[in-house]
Enzyme design. Structure first.
Site, PDB file in Angstrom:
ATOM      1  N   ASP A   1       0.728  -1.240   0.008  1.00  0.00           N
ATOM      2  CA  ASP A   1       0.071   0.079   0.026  1.00  0.00           C
ATOM      3  C   ASP A   1       0.913   1.281  -0.017  1.00  0.00           C
ATOM      4  O   ASP A   1       0.428   2.162  -0.757  1.00  0.00           O
ATOM      5  CB  ASP A   1      -0.874  -0.134   1.119  1.00  0.00           C
ATOM      6  CG  ASP A   1      -0.355  -0.245   2.601  1.00  0.00           C
ATOM      7  OD1 ASP A   1       0.659  -0.608   2.555  1.00  0.00           O
ATOM      8  OD2 ASP A   1      -1.215  -0.034   3.620  1.00  0.00           O
TER       9      ASP A   1
ATOM     10  N   GLY B   1      -4.657  -6.210  18.723  1.00  0.00           N
ATOM     11  CA  GLY B   1      -3.304  -6.703  18.413  1.00  0.00           C
ATOM     12  C   GLY B   1      -3.253  -7.729  17.429  1.00  0.00           C
ATOM     13  O   GLY B   1      -2.136  -8.515  17.143  1.00  0.00           O
TER      14      GLY B   1
ATOM     15  N   GLY C   1      -3.978  -7.642  14.192  1.00  0.00           N
ATOM     16  CA  GLY C   1      -3.569  -7.410  12.880  1.00  0.00           C
ATOM     17  C   GLY C   1      -4.800  -7.342  11.858  1.00  0.00           C
ATOM     18  O   GLY C   1      -4.812  -7.434  10.765  1.00  0.00           O
TER      19      GLY C   1
ATOM     20  N   SER D   1      -6.919  -4.543  11.994  1.00  0.00           N
ATOM     21  CA  SER D   1      -7.264  -3.138  12.192  1.00  0.00           C
ATOM     22  C   SER D   1      -8.127  -2.673  13.064  1.00  0.00           C
ATOM     23  O   SER D   1      -9.197  -1.941  12.722  1.00  0.00           O
ATOM     24  CB  SER D   1      -7.566  -3.029  10.535  1.00  0.00           C
ATOM     25  OG  SER D   1      -6.602  -3.114   9.612  1.00  0.00           O
TER      26      SER D   1
ATOM     27  N   ASP E   1      -6.102   0.186   5.586  1.00  0.00           N
ATOM     28  CA  ASP E   1      -6.855  -0.211   6.510  1.00  0.00           C
ATOM     29  C   ASP E   1      -8.123   0.689   6.815  1.00  0.00           C
ATOM     30  O   ASP E   1      -9.327   0.188   6.795  1.00  0.00           O
ATOM     31  CB  ASP E   1      -6.138  -0.305   7.905  1.00  0.00           C
ATOM     32  CG  ASP E   1      -4.909  -1.200   7.825  1.00  0.00           C
ATOM     33  OD1 ASP E   1      -4.907  -1.965   6.784  1.00  0.00           O
ATOM     34  OD2 ASP E   1      -4.357  -1.383   8.723  1.00  0.00           O
TER      35      ASP E   1
END
Length: 385
Positions: A36, A122, A124, A126, A172
């Protein structure tokens, strides 16, 4: 907790009723990791779990934040005219508030806000982006700013970059704001051009495996990877007219590597370029109904993230290896920033229970940590409920 329980909690904490309820989902990125911010493509989808926000406007300049997920921290208060970073969870909504103000939007009264997330913290998925986006949707609604969802995603990203101090890309927040039920988003992070791609899994589920190995991205190697990519980009720009690494093609790599020379920088560049190509190929396969081919590219993505980008670590590698070794798994890879968090896998429905048990046993034997598994559904984007 359901909405009614959250409303009751709001009244208990703030002594009045919550005026409105908002929701923003977490996201899973099917493929396209660490592309990204390198100007490449990603392929995320919004999930059915995320962050709920109940809020009411105040008549003074005070803002109060409370999270059901961090009850031990109590109410975190600030004044509209004096928003400070405190290295606590409320920095995410504070950053959004400050970003609106810096953009010239007039916010002259405060609010009380209660948050509840069913995104694993935590992991991952988002949780931070969903907090930012749901806050942006609430502020946009309360103060009638008329911003589009894409503008709100950008505000969330700026808040995380400039206030929280995490140099994240746009994916995200974009996926959380712009998600569509039963679709993933092919997003060009360079131009923000996007298209929806229907996901017809047909007897296959998205399985998310949480390593429960917590990772903290701020101050971690994430920012280091980004700066390494920027360094490699500067070196290749002496010959290639590109603004981002992902504008290179895999066929450009031999010449680009001659320019970069440094082996570490070469590996970082190679991942960005090949992962971008994998993402485009994966979407093309999915559109043709080749879900097995898609799964093989997920495996290749994990190998690249392990060997070239070096962001996996023992927990993610152990989980990916365990999943890839199970019958019924079409593909599996780490997801998110790396170093901990989750793997994502495509699993045939009749093998779901067996995969969770077998992969869970193997992972726990290797890491001495008990993992958690979630069967994920593809949901809609951020909204007022």
């Amino acid at each position: 907790m359901d909405i009614n329980e959250l409303k009751t909690k709001f009244k208990k904490i703030f002594g009045r009723d919550g005026a409105a309820v908002f929701f923003a989902p977490g996201r899973a990125n099917l493929i396209g990791e660490h592309t990204d911010y390198n100007g490449g493509y990603v392929f995320p989808c919004a999930l059915t779990f995320g962050t709920y926000l109940i809020a009411s406007k105040r008549h003074d300049s005070k803002v109060n934040f409370y999270s059901v997920n961090f009850e031990n921290e109590g109410v975190i208060s600030a004044d509209l005219n004096d928003i400070k970073k405190e290295n606590r969870w409320a920095d995410y909504p504070k950053g959004v508030l400050e970003t609106f103000k810096q953009a010239g939007h007039i916010i002259n009264t405060g609010f009380d806000a209660l948050y509840f997330g069913d995104v694993p913290n935590g992991a991952g998925l988002s949780s931070s982006a969903s907090i930012e986006v749901v806050t942006a949707v609430m502020i946009n609604d309360f103060y009638n700013f008329g911003c589009s969802l894409i503008e709100l995603a950008k505000i969330g990203q700026k808040a995380e970059n400039n206030f929280v101090g995490m140099n994240c890309g746009i994916m995200d927040q974009f996926a959380s704001a712009m998600g569509k039920k039963d679709n993933a988003i092919l997003l060009d992070c360079n131009t923000l051009e996007y298209s929806y791609c229907p996901i017809a899994l047909n007897g296959i589920s998205i399985l998310i495996a949480n390593t429960n190995y917590n990772h903290k991205l701020t101050g971690s190697q994430y920012n280091t990877r980004r700066s390494q990519c920027e360094e490699a980009l500067k070196l290749v720009q002496s010959r290639f007219k590109v603004n981002y690494l992902c504008q290179l093609k895999p066929s450009d790599l031999p010449k680009a590597e001659d320019l970069v020379k440094d082996e570490t920088l070469i590996k970082r560049m190679r991942h960005a370029v090949t992962e971008n190509a994998r993402t485009l190929e994966a979407v093309a396969l999915l559109k043709k109904g080749d879900i097995e081919g898609f799964g093989k590219l997920m495996d290749a993505s994990h190998a690249s993230l392990k060997n070239d980008y070096e962001v996996t670590g023992p927990a993610l590698d152990a989980m990916a290896q365990a999943l890839q070794g199970c019958d019924g798994v079409l593909g599996a890879r780490m997801m998110g920033g790396g170093f901990g968090g989750c793997c994502i896998a495509l699993v045939k429905n009749e093998f779901l229970e067996e995969v969770q048990q077998k992969a869970g046993r193997e992972y726990e034997a290797a890491l001495k940590i008990k993992p958690a598994f979630y069967i994920a559904q593809i949901g809609a984007g951020a909204r007022k409920l």
